[in-house]
Design a protein around this motif. Structure first.
Motif, mmCIF file in Angstrom:
data_model
loop_
_atom_site.group_PDB
_atom_site.id
_atom_site.type_symbol
_atom_site.label_atom_id
_atom_site.label_comp_id
_atom_site.label_asym_id
_atom_site.label_seq_id
_atom_site.Cartn_x
_atom_site.Cartn_y
_atom_site.Cartn_z
ATOM 1 N N GLU A 1 0.844 -1.197 0.000
ATOM 2 C CA GLU A 1 0.000 0.000 0.000
ATOM 3 C C GLU A 1 0.879 1.248 0.000
ATOM 4 O O GLU A 1 1.747 1.412 0.864
ATOM 5 C CB GLU A 1 -0.923 0.020 1.212
ATOM 6 C CG GLU A 1 -1.869 -1.170 1.297
ATOM 7 C CD GLU A 1 -2.937 -1.150 0.212
ATOM 8 O OE1 GLU A 1 -3.169 -0.057 -0.358
ATOM 9 O OE2 GLU A 1 -3.533 -2.199 -0.046
ATOM 10 N N VAL A 2 0.646 2.136 -0.975
ATOM 11 C CA VAL A 2 1.403 3.383 -1.107
ATOM 12 C C VAL A 2 0.411 4.537 -1.145
ATOM 13 O O VAL A 2 -0.626 4.453 -1.818
ATOM 14 C CB VAL A 2 2.272 3.382 -2.379
ATOM 15 C CG1 VAL A 2 2.961 4.725 -2.575
ATOM 16 C CG2 VAL A 2 3.306 2.263 -2.320
ATOM 17 N N THR A 3 0.717 5.608 -0.424
ATOM 18 C CA THR A 3 -0.137 6.799 -0.370
ATOM 19 C C THR A 3 0.512 7.939 -1.135
ATOM 20 O O THR A 3 1.699 8.226 -0.939
ATOM 21 C CB THR A 3 -0.378 7.234 1.083
ATOM 22 O OG1 THR A 3 -0.840 6.121 1.840
ATOM 23 C CG2 THR A 3 -1.393 8.355 1.148
ATOM 24 N N VAL A 4 -0.250 8.596 -1.987
ATOM 25 C CA VAL A 4 0.211 9.785 -2.715
ATOM 26 C C VAL A 4 -0.640 10.964 -2.269
ATOM 27 O O VAL A 4 -1.876 10.901 -2.322
ATOM 28 C CB VAL A 4 0.111 9.597 -4.241
ATOM 29 C CG1 VAL A 4 0.485 10.884 -4.964
ATOM 30 C CG2 VAL A 4 1.004 8.455 -4.698
ATOM 31 N N ASP A 5 0.023 12.017 -1.811
ATOM 32 C CA ASP A 5 -0.706 13.183 -1.305
ATOM 33 C C ASP A 5 0.223 14.387 -1.365
ATOM 34 O O ASP A 5 1.377 14.289 -1.807
ATOM 35 C CB ASP A 5 -1.184 12.931 0.126
ATOM 36 C CG ASP A 5 -2.410 13.770 0.486
ATOM 37 O OD1 ASP A 5 -2.725 14.712 -0.278
ATOM 38 O OD2 ASP A 5 -3.032 13.508 1.527
ATOM 39 N N GLU A 6 -0.257 15.513 -0.899
ATOM 40 C CA GLU A 6 0.516 16.748 -0.903
ATOM 41 C C GLU A 6 0.914 17.124 0.518
ATOM 42 O O GLU A 6 0.181 16.863 1.465
ATOM 43 C CB GLU A 6 -0.293 17.879 -1.537
ATOM 44 C CG GLU A 6 -1.617 18.121 -0.853
ATOM 45 C CD GLU A 6 -2.558 18.994 -1.652
ATOM 46 O OE1 GLU A 6 -3.601 19.375 -1.086
ATOM 47 O OE2 GLU A 6 -2.255 19.292 -2.814
#
Length: 495
Positions: free
Chosen positions: A142-147
């Motif tokens: 599981e990988v999270t992409v956000d700012e």
């Protein structure tokens, strides 16, 4: 891609300091040292003493220790003050030296700087540092992409305003993190609109594709700024899946998904294609949330009282990878007050490097302080102490303050026994067994027993208490227990 620390990193780690130096290697330090010495000679001329590796390590170590003491909003002068500060700062370097380094610290040559590049003052250092992040750790499934938003209210050509963030103004950084450990795997600074002024189309799609380059077999979790049907199909072609919230005005959504009137609370509507699942969940009357997934293929709903779809449960589980990184780095941040935005980026690089090093260290030595809930604070304190030790030992002039001077003499005198016992490493995988046994670095504030001393009763305690100790006052030579020693070598009467 096997999740966890890579063999490349395991073979190069022997203690906490070398773990941090994976992200701040000598090649990066040479860039900082060279550009700083160039700027120092321009500003101070012949009076400038060239910065070297040990001095730069000491400067970074003091920044980390200031973060450990949560002094990011405290005036620098108070950290060196004899009454309000700490001995370790005065023992390492003078306040004037620290301020001069902060004044002239540079990451490029401003005479040859590309004026058209907004990030040119730190681009070379930033890109070399970002390339190191994926070499040390493989993210889990599981990988999270956000700012992210690094707070800064000074002058910056690409400063952003984000009212949803605590700082509101600052430097925006796109981030891809492991959802479980919040390890920062890839980062990218957003420099605003192009020189032409034309806004970027499909920016969310472009960011996710850039952040996940090199990944396969992972699930990407993102919010409604990034999620789209087109992005989900492109990720599938790269052997990646996607779960994320969707804006309700997306043209690819069916009309029935967006309707909320007349729907019963806690109800769910599903829509399917061959590759994509869309769900609209109604948590309360006239309210709904829409999610899109290329990972889930059925209309599974939880058996709990809220009857949430499985897509929402998986999204809630993995959406906080980047937010957790922001929270952890902000707790012990080394940020200092500055008007120069490149320094803000540099401080954030140190914060992220220290956190990533902590993740690696806990994977290598899984039994290290396993019973304590403040392991990261201990890690940062030992890291800061190990970085400043070499600079303290080579100081030509001992500080005037007696407590700081005693600390310098204590570090220079060789201890008879190691102050911290070595701990055997417990590798996280079979590849870690080839690494040398990591040992923890001794904390400089731990008192050490003189070679020829004996344990005697504390000479300040009443006769009814039988407290034996080997610590004595530096001035009056009285034996002192831990309760009556105000510092490592002074009693309350000699301070």
């Amino acid at each position: 891609m096997t999740p966890g620390i890579t063999t490349f990193a395991v073979r190069r780690v022997s203690d906490i300091k070398t773990c941090f130096e994976l992200f701040m290697p000598l090649s990066l330090k040479r860039v900082i040292i060279g550009m700083t010495n160039l700027e120092g000679q321009k500003v101070y001329g012949d009076k400038w003493n060239d910065l070297d590796e040990e001095c730069l390590d000491a400067y970074i170590g003091l920044l980390l220790l200031a973060g450990v003491y949560r002094s990011c909003n405290e005036a620098t002068e108070s950290l060196w003050d004899a009454s309000t500060g700490r001995n370790i700062f005065r023992a390492t370097m003078s306040l004037q030296t620290f301020q001069i380094i902060s004044r002239v610290l540079r990451f490029d040559n401003r005479d040859t700087r590309a004026r058209s590049d907004k990030l040119s003052p730190i681009r070379d250092l930033w890109e070399k540092w970002v390339q190191l992040l994926p070499l040390m750790f493989n993210p889990g499934p599981e990988v999270t992409v956000d700012e992210r938003l690094v707070p800064f209210r000074g002058k910056c050509p690409f400063r952003q305003y984000m009212p949803s963030k605590p700082g509101k103004y600052g430097i925006k950084i796109w981030a891809a993190c492991d959802a479980k450990t919040s390890y920062a795997w890839n980062l990218q600074i957003y420099t605003g609109k192009a020189a032409s002024g034309i806004p970027e189309k499909n920016q969310g799609k472009r960011v996710v594709l850039d952040m996940t380059t090199g990944l396969q077999g992972h699930n990407i979790t993102c919010d409604n700024f990034f999620t789209s049907y087109e992005l989900g199909q492109e990720l599938l072609r790269r052997k990646l899946t996607m779960v994320g919230t969707v804006k309700k005005n997306k043209p690819e959504l069916p009309a029935e998904i967006s309707q909320v009137k007349g729907r019963a609370p806690l109800s769910s509507k599903f829509a399917f294609t061959d590759t994509t699942t869309v769900v609209s969940y109604c948590p309360k009357k006239n309210r709904s949330v829409v999610l899109m997934s290329t990972l889930h293929k059925d209309a599974a709903v939880s058996s709990g009282s809220d009857r949430k779809p499985t897509i929402i449960l998986d999204y809630n589980k993995n959406k906080g990878g980047v937010d957790n990184l922001d929270k952890l780095t902000a707790t012990y941040t080394c940020q200092r007050m500055t008007r120069r935005w490149p320094m803000v980026v540099f401080y954030n690089m140190i914060d992220v490097s220290a956190y990533n090093a902590f993740v690696l260290w806990t994977h290598i030595d899984q039994g290290w302080n396993s019973t304590k809930k403040y392991k990261r604070r201990i890690f940062l304190e030992e890291l800061g102490n190990s970085l400043i030790r070499a600079h303290i030992e080579r100081r030509e002039r001992v500080p005037r303050d007696p407590e700081a001077a005693a600390l310098v003499r204590q570090l220079r005198s060789p201890p008879s026994t190691p102050s911290t016992p070595q701990r055997p490493s417990t590798p996280a995988s079979s590849s870690a067994s080839t690494a040398s046994t990591p040992t923890t670095t001794a904390t400089v504030t731990t008192p050490t027993r003189p070679p020829d001393s004996k344990r005697k009763r504390c000479q300040v305690c009443p006769a009814s208490k039988d407290r034996k100790t080997s610590t004595s006052c530096f001035t009056c030579k009285k034996y002192l227990c831990k309760e009556h020693s105000k510092s490592v070598t002074f009693c309350h009467t000699c301070i």
